[in-house]
Design a protein around this motif. Sequence first.
Motif, PDB file in Angstrom:
ATOM      1  N   UNK A   1       0.143  -4.998   5.704  1.00  0.00           N
ATOM      2  CA  UNK A   1      -0.223  -4.379   4.438  1.00  0.00           C
ATOM      3  C   UNK A   1       0.694  -4.852   3.309  1.00  0.00           C
ATOM      4  N   UNK A   2       2.008  -4.865   3.560  1.00  0.00           N
ATOM      5  CA  UNK A   2       2.960  -5.318   2.547  1.00  0.00           C
ATOM      6  C   UNK A   2       2.739  -6.782   2.219  1.00  0.00           C
ATOM      7  N   UNK A   3       2.528  -7.584   3.257  1.00  0.00           N
ATOM      8  CA  UNK A   3       2.287  -9.017   3.053  1.00  0.00           C
ATOM      9  C   UNK A   3       1.063  -9.233   2.168  1.00  0.00           C
ATOM     10  N   UNK A   4      -0.010  -8.505   2.436  1.00  0.00           N
ATOM     11  CA  UNK A   4      -1.232  -8.647   1.641  1.00  0.00           C
ATOM     12  C   UNK A   4      -0.993  -8.264   0.182  1.00  0.00           C
ATOM     13  N   UNK A   5      -0.249  -7.176  -0.046  1.00  0.00           N
ATOM     14  CA  UNK A   5       0.014  -6.727  -1.411  1.00  0.00           C
ATOM     15  C   UNK A   5       0.831  -7.751  -2.180  1.00  0.00           C
ATOM     16  N   UNK A   6       1.859  -8.293  -1.540  1.00  0.00           N
ATOM     17  CA  UNK A   6       2.698  -9.284  -2.211  1.00  0.00           C
ATOM     18  C   UNK A   6       1.907 -10.553  -2.509  1.00  0.00           C
ATOM     19  N   UNK A   7       1.111 -11.001  -1.555  1.00  0.00           N
ATOM     20  CA  UNK A   7       0.293 -12.201  -1.763  1.00  0.00           C
ATOM     21  C   UNK A   7      -0.717 -11.987  -2.881  1.00  0.00           C
ATOM     22  N   UNK A   8      -1.299 -10.783  -2.964  1.00  0.00           N
ATOM     23  CA  UNK A   8      -2.272 -10.484  -4.016  1.00  0.00           C
ATOM     24  C   UNK A   8      -1.612 -10.535  -5.391  1.00  0.00           C
ATOM     25  N   UNK A   9      -0.403  -9.995  -5.478  1.00  0.00           N
ATOM     26  CA  UNK A   9       0.301 -10.010  -6.757  1.00  0.00           C
ATOM     27  C   UNK A   9       0.809 -11.400  -7.103  1.00  0.00           C
ATOM     28  N   UNK A  10       1.190 -12.166  -6.111  1.00  0.00           N
ATOM     29  CA  UNK A  10       1.579 -13.555  -6.355  1.00  0.00           C
ATOM     30  C   UNK A  10       0.392 -14.352  -6.872  1.00  0.00           C
ATOM     31  N   UNK A  11      -0.776 -14.077  -6.325  1.00  0.00           N
ATOM     32  CA  UNK A  11      -1.988 -14.755  -6.774  1.00  0.00           C
ATOM     33  C   UNK A  11      -2.253 -14.450  -8.244  1.00  0.00           C
ATOM     34  N   UNK A  12      -2.005 -13.204  -8.653  1.00  0.00           N
ATOM     35  CA  UNK A  12      -2.161 -12.823 -10.059  1.00  0.00           C
ATOM     36  C   UNK A  12      -1.213 -13.629 -10.939  1.00  0.00           C
ATOM     37  N   UNK A  13       0.031 -13.767 -10.509  1.00  0.00           N
ATOM     38  CA  UNK A  13       1.029 -14.506 -11.277  1.00  0.00           C
ATOM     39  C   UNK A  13       0.713 -15.996 -11.322  1.00  0.00           C
ATOM     40  N   UNK A  14       0.156 -16.518 -10.240  1.00  0.00           N
ATOM     41  CA  UNK A  14      -0.228 -17.933 -10.204  1.00  0.00           C
ATOM     42  C   UNK A  14      -1.381 -18.190 -11.175  1.00  0.00           C
ATOM     43  N   UNK A  15      -2.369 -17.297 -11.168  1.00  0.00           N
ATOM     44  CA  UNK A  15      -3.511 -17.447 -12.082  1.00  0.00           C
ATOM     45  C   UNK A  15      -3.066 -17.331 -13.535  1.00  0.00           C
ATOM     46  N   UNK A  16      -2.050 -16.513 -13.772  1.00  0.00           N
ATOM     47  CA  UNK A  16      -1.518 -16.358 -15.118  1.00  0.00           C
ATOM     48  C   UNK A  16      -0.747 -17.603 -15.551  1.00  0.00           C
TER      49      UNK A  16
END
Length: 226
Positions: free
Chosen positions: A149-164
Amino acid sequence: MSSEELEGSYSNLPMAAMERLTAVLSPDEEYAFVQIMFSSSAAVRSDTFGLSRREVMKILKLSPDDGQGFVSFLKRVNQAVSRYYRLVYDERRDRAVVLIHVPARQARELLPSESLALLMFIFYHQEVLRNDFTLFTQLLEAFGHESLDVRRKILANLDTLIKLGAVSRYEHPSGEEAYALTAIGARLFSDSYLKRFAEFSHSQQLNMDDVLKFFKRYNLEAGEGM
Protein backbone atom coordinates in the motif's frame (compact mmCIF):
# COMPACT_ATOMS: atom_id res chain seq x y z
CA MET A 1 4.36 27.08 -4.80
CA SER A 2 5.36 29.27 -7.70
CA SER A 3 5.23 27.29 -10.93
CA GLU A 4 3.94 24.36 -12.89
CA GLU A 5 4.91 22.69 -16.13
CA LEU A 6 4.58 24.90 -19.16
CA GLU A 7 2.07 23.68 -21.66
CA GLY A 8 1.41 25.59 -24.82
CA SER A 9 3.55 27.73 -27.07
CA TYR A 10 4.50 31.30 -27.85
CA SER A 11 0.93 32.06 -28.93
CA ASN A 12 -0.27 31.50 -25.36
CA LEU A 13 1.86 34.34 -24.02
CA PRO A 14 -0.46 37.24 -23.01
CA MET A 15 -0.51 39.99 -25.63
CA ALA A 16 0.91 42.65 -23.31
CA ALA A 17 3.93 40.47 -22.56
CA MET A 18 4.42 39.72 -26.27
CA GLU A 19 4.51 43.44 -27.03
CA ARG A 20 7.10 44.00 -24.29
CA LEU A 21 9.23 41.17 -25.67
CA THR A 22 9.46 42.70 -29.13
CA ALA A 23 10.47 46.01 -27.56
CA VAL A 24 13.40 44.65 -25.55
CA LEU A 25 14.54 41.55 -27.44
CA SER A 26 16.11 40.97 -30.82
CA PRO A 27 14.56 38.35 -33.15
CA ASP A 28 17.25 35.84 -32.10
CA GLU A 29 16.48 36.49 -28.43
CA GLU A 30 12.75 36.10 -28.98
CA TYR A 31 13.39 32.80 -30.72
CA ALA A 32 15.65 31.64 -27.87
CA PHE A 33 12.93 32.43 -25.34
CA VAL A 34 10.35 30.52 -27.36
CA GLN A 35 12.65 27.48 -27.61
CA ILE A 36 13.36 27.50 -23.87
CA MET A 37 9.66 27.87 -23.13
CA PHE A 38 8.72 25.01 -25.45
CA SER A 39 11.41 22.69 -24.08
CA SER A 40 10.35 23.44 -20.49
CA SER A 41 7.05 21.63 -20.95
CA ALA A 42 6.71 18.18 -19.41
CA ALA A 43 4.36 17.36 -22.27
CA VAL A 44 7.29 17.78 -24.66
CA ARG A 45 10.32 16.58 -22.69
CA SER A 46 9.95 13.57 -20.45
CA ASP A 47 13.51 13.56 -19.12
CA THR A 48 15.63 16.68 -19.60
CA PHE A 49 13.77 19.97 -19.37
CA GLY A 50 14.88 23.31 -20.77
CA LEU A 51 18.02 24.10 -22.78
CA SER A 52 21.67 24.08 -21.78
CA ARG A 53 23.59 27.33 -21.65
CA ARG A 54 25.57 26.25 -24.71
CA GLU A 55 22.35 25.70 -26.69
CA VAL A 56 20.98 29.10 -25.67
CA MET A 57 24.26 30.86 -26.49
CA LYS A 58 24.26 29.21 -29.90
CA ILE A 59 20.74 30.47 -30.67
CA LEU A 60 21.71 33.95 -29.46
CA LYS A 61 24.86 33.84 -31.62
CA LEU A 62 27.00 34.69 -28.59
CA SER A 63 30.57 33.53 -28.05
CA PRO A 64 30.92 30.77 -25.43
CA ASP A 65 32.69 33.13 -23.03
CA ASP A 66 30.14 35.96 -23.28
CA GLY A 67 28.65 35.44 -19.84
CA GLN A 68 27.55 39.07 -19.63
CA GLY A 69 25.47 38.72 -22.78
CA PHE A 70 23.79 35.61 -21.38
CA VAL A 71 22.94 37.33 -18.08
CA SER A 72 21.66 40.38 -19.96
CA PHE A 73 19.33 38.14 -21.96
CA LEU A 74 17.91 36.60 -18.75
CA LYS A 75 17.36 39.98 -17.14
CA ARG A 76 15.65 41.58 -20.13
CA VAL A 77 13.34 38.62 -20.66
CA ASN A 78 12.31 38.63 -17.00
CA GLN A 79 11.74 42.38 -17.04
CA ALA A 80 9.32 41.89 -19.93
CA VAL A 81 7.40 38.81 -18.75
CA SER A 82 7.77 38.85 -14.96
CA ARG A 83 4.02 39.24 -14.45
CA TYR A 84 3.36 35.85 -16.03
CA TYR A 85 6.62 33.90 -16.31
CA ARG A 86 10.16 33.64 -15.02
CA LEU A 87 13.21 32.58 -16.99
CA VAL A 88 15.72 30.79 -14.75
CA TYR A 89 19.15 29.32 -15.35
CA ASP A 90 19.99 26.39 -13.08
CA GLU A 91 23.78 26.36 -13.02
CA ARG A 92 24.07 23.03 -11.17
CA ARG A 93 22.06 21.21 -13.86
CA ASP A 94 23.07 23.55 -16.70
CA ARG A 95 19.46 24.16 -17.70
CA ALA A 96 17.58 27.31 -18.67
CA VAL A 97 13.86 26.83 -18.02
CA VAL A 98 10.73 28.96 -18.09
CA LEU A 99 8.39 28.81 -15.10
CA ILE A 100 4.85 30.14 -14.96
CA HIS A 101 3.38 32.03 -12.01
CA VAL A 102 0.64 30.06 -10.29
CA PRO A 103 -1.53 31.55 -7.51
CA ALA A 104 -1.32 29.73 -4.19
CA ARG A 105 -4.89 28.44 -4.53
CA GLN A 106 -4.17 26.87 -7.91
CA ALA A 107 -0.88 25.43 -6.63
CA ARG A 108 -2.74 23.61 -3.86
CA GLU A 109 -5.05 22.11 -6.46
CA LEU A 110 -2.09 21.21 -8.66
CA LEU A 111 -0.17 19.22 -6.04
CA PRO A 112 -1.81 17.01 -3.38
CA SER A 113 -0.32 17.36 0.08
CA GLU A 114 1.37 13.93 -0.19
CA SER A 115 3.06 14.88 -3.47
CA LEU A 116 4.13 18.20 -1.97
CA ALA A 117 5.68 16.45 1.04
CA LEU A 118 7.48 13.99 -1.25
CA LEU A 119 8.81 16.83 -3.40
CA MET A 120 10.03 18.75 -0.35
CA PHE A 121 11.90 15.67 0.90
CA ILE A 122 13.58 15.17 -2.50
CA PHE A 123 14.29 18.90 -2.71
CA TYR A 124 15.98 18.90 0.70
CA HIS A 125 17.87 15.67 -0.01
CA GLN A 126 19.29 16.97 -3.27
CA GLU A 127 19.44 20.77 -2.99
CA VAL A 128 20.55 21.05 0.64
CA LEU A 129 22.41 17.77 1.16
CA ARG A 130 23.70 17.95 -2.44
CA ASN A 131 22.87 14.41 -3.53
CA ASP A 132 22.50 13.84 -7.27
CA PHE A 133 19.58 11.45 -6.82
CA THR A 134 17.23 9.95 -4.25
CA LEU A 135 16.68 6.21 -4.05
CA PHE A 136 13.15 4.84 -3.86
CA THR A 137 14.21 2.85 -0.78
CA GLN A 138 15.12 6.14 0.92
CA LEU A 139 11.63 7.45 0.22
CA LEU A 140 10.14 4.28 1.66
CA GLU A 141 12.20 4.66 4.81
CA ALA A 142 11.21 8.31 5.19
CA PHE A 143 7.49 8.00 4.49
CA GLY A 144 6.59 4.59 5.83
CA HIS A 145 7.53 0.96 6.02
CA GLU A 146 7.82 -1.55 3.20
CA SER A 147 4.30 -2.52 2.26
CA LEU A 148 2.38 -2.81 -0.98
CA ASP A 149 0.00 0.00 0.00
CA VAL A 150 2.78 2.45 0.92
CA ARG A 151 4.74 1.55 -2.21
CA ARG A 152 1.69 2.21 -4.39
CA LYS A 153 1.02 5.59 -2.74
CA ILE A 154 4.61 6.75 -3.15
CA LEU A 155 4.75 5.60 -6.78
CA ALA A 156 1.44 7.38 -7.51
CA ASN A 157 2.75 10.63 -6.06
CA LEU A 158 6.06 10.26 -7.87
CA ASP A 159 4.11 9.83 -11.09
CA THR A 160 2.34 13.13 -10.36
CA LEU A 161 5.69 14.87 -9.87
CA ILE A 162 7.10 13.32 -13.05
CA LYS A 163 4.10 14.49 -15.09
CA LEU A 164 4.54 17.95 -13.60
CA GLY A 165 8.17 17.95 -14.66
CA ALA A 166 9.50 18.37 -11.11
CA VAL A 167 11.40 15.07 -10.95
CA SER A 168 12.65 12.51 -13.45
CA ARG A 169 13.81 8.92 -13.24
CA TYR A 170 17.52 8.54 -12.64
CA GLU A 171 19.52 5.75 -14.24
CA HIS A 172 21.46 4.40 -11.27
CA PRO A 173 24.49 2.24 -12.18
CA SER A 174 23.31 -0.51 -9.83
CA GLY A 175 19.88 -0.59 -11.41
CA GLU A 176 18.21 0.61 -8.22
CA GLU A 177 15.09 2.73 -8.64
CA ALA A 178 16.11 6.38 -8.21
CA TYR A 179 14.80 9.87 -8.93
CA ALA A 180 16.42 13.22 -9.62
CA LEU A 181 15.10 16.72 -9.20
CA THR A 182 14.82 18.61 -12.48
CA ALA A 183 15.66 22.28 -13.00
CA ILE A 184 11.90 22.90 -12.79
CA GLY A 185 11.58 21.04 -9.50
CA ALA A 186 14.58 22.85 -8.06
CA ARG A 187 12.85 26.20 -8.60
CA LEU A 188 9.27 25.14 -7.95
CA PHE A 189 9.31 26.54 -4.42
CA SER A 190 9.44 30.33 -4.18
CA ASP A 191 11.87 31.95 -1.76
CA SER A 192 8.95 33.20 0.34
CA TYR A 193 7.53 29.66 0.56
CA LEU A 194 10.88 28.29 1.68
CA LYS A 195 11.11 31.02 4.31
CA ARG A 196 7.65 30.15 5.68
CA PHE A 197 8.50 26.45 5.61
CA ALA A 198 11.77 26.97 7.48
CA GLU A 199 10.16 29.27 10.04
CA PHE A 200 7.38 26.77 10.68
CA SER A 201 9.86 23.93 11.18
CA HIS A 202 12.00 26.05 13.53
CA SER A 203 9.07 27.74 15.32
CA GLN A 204 10.76 31.13 14.95
CA GLN A 205 11.22 33.94 12.47
CA LEU A 206 14.31 33.68 10.30
CA ASN A 207 16.28 36.12 8.17
CA MET A 208 15.64 35.60 4.46
CA ASP A 209 19.37 35.62 3.66
CA ASP A 210 19.96 32.80 6.14
CA VAL A 211 17.07 30.83 4.64
CA LEU A 212 18.43 31.22 1.10
CA LYS A 213 21.92 30.23 2.23
CA PHE A 214 20.49 27.14 3.90
CA PHE A 215 18.65 26.11 0.74
CA LYS A 216 21.65 27.13 -1.39
CA ARG A 217 19.73 29.47 -3.66
CA TYR A 218 22.70 30.64 -5.71
CA ASN A 219 21.43 29.80 -9.19
CA LEU A 220 22.02 32.46 -11.82
CA GLU A 221 18.80 34.27 -12.60
CA ALA A 222 17.36 37.73 -12.98
CA GLY A 223 15.25 38.60 -9.96
CA GLU A 224 13.24 36.35 -7.71
CA GLY A 225 9.96 38.29 -7.60
CA MET A 226 7.82 35.34 -6.50
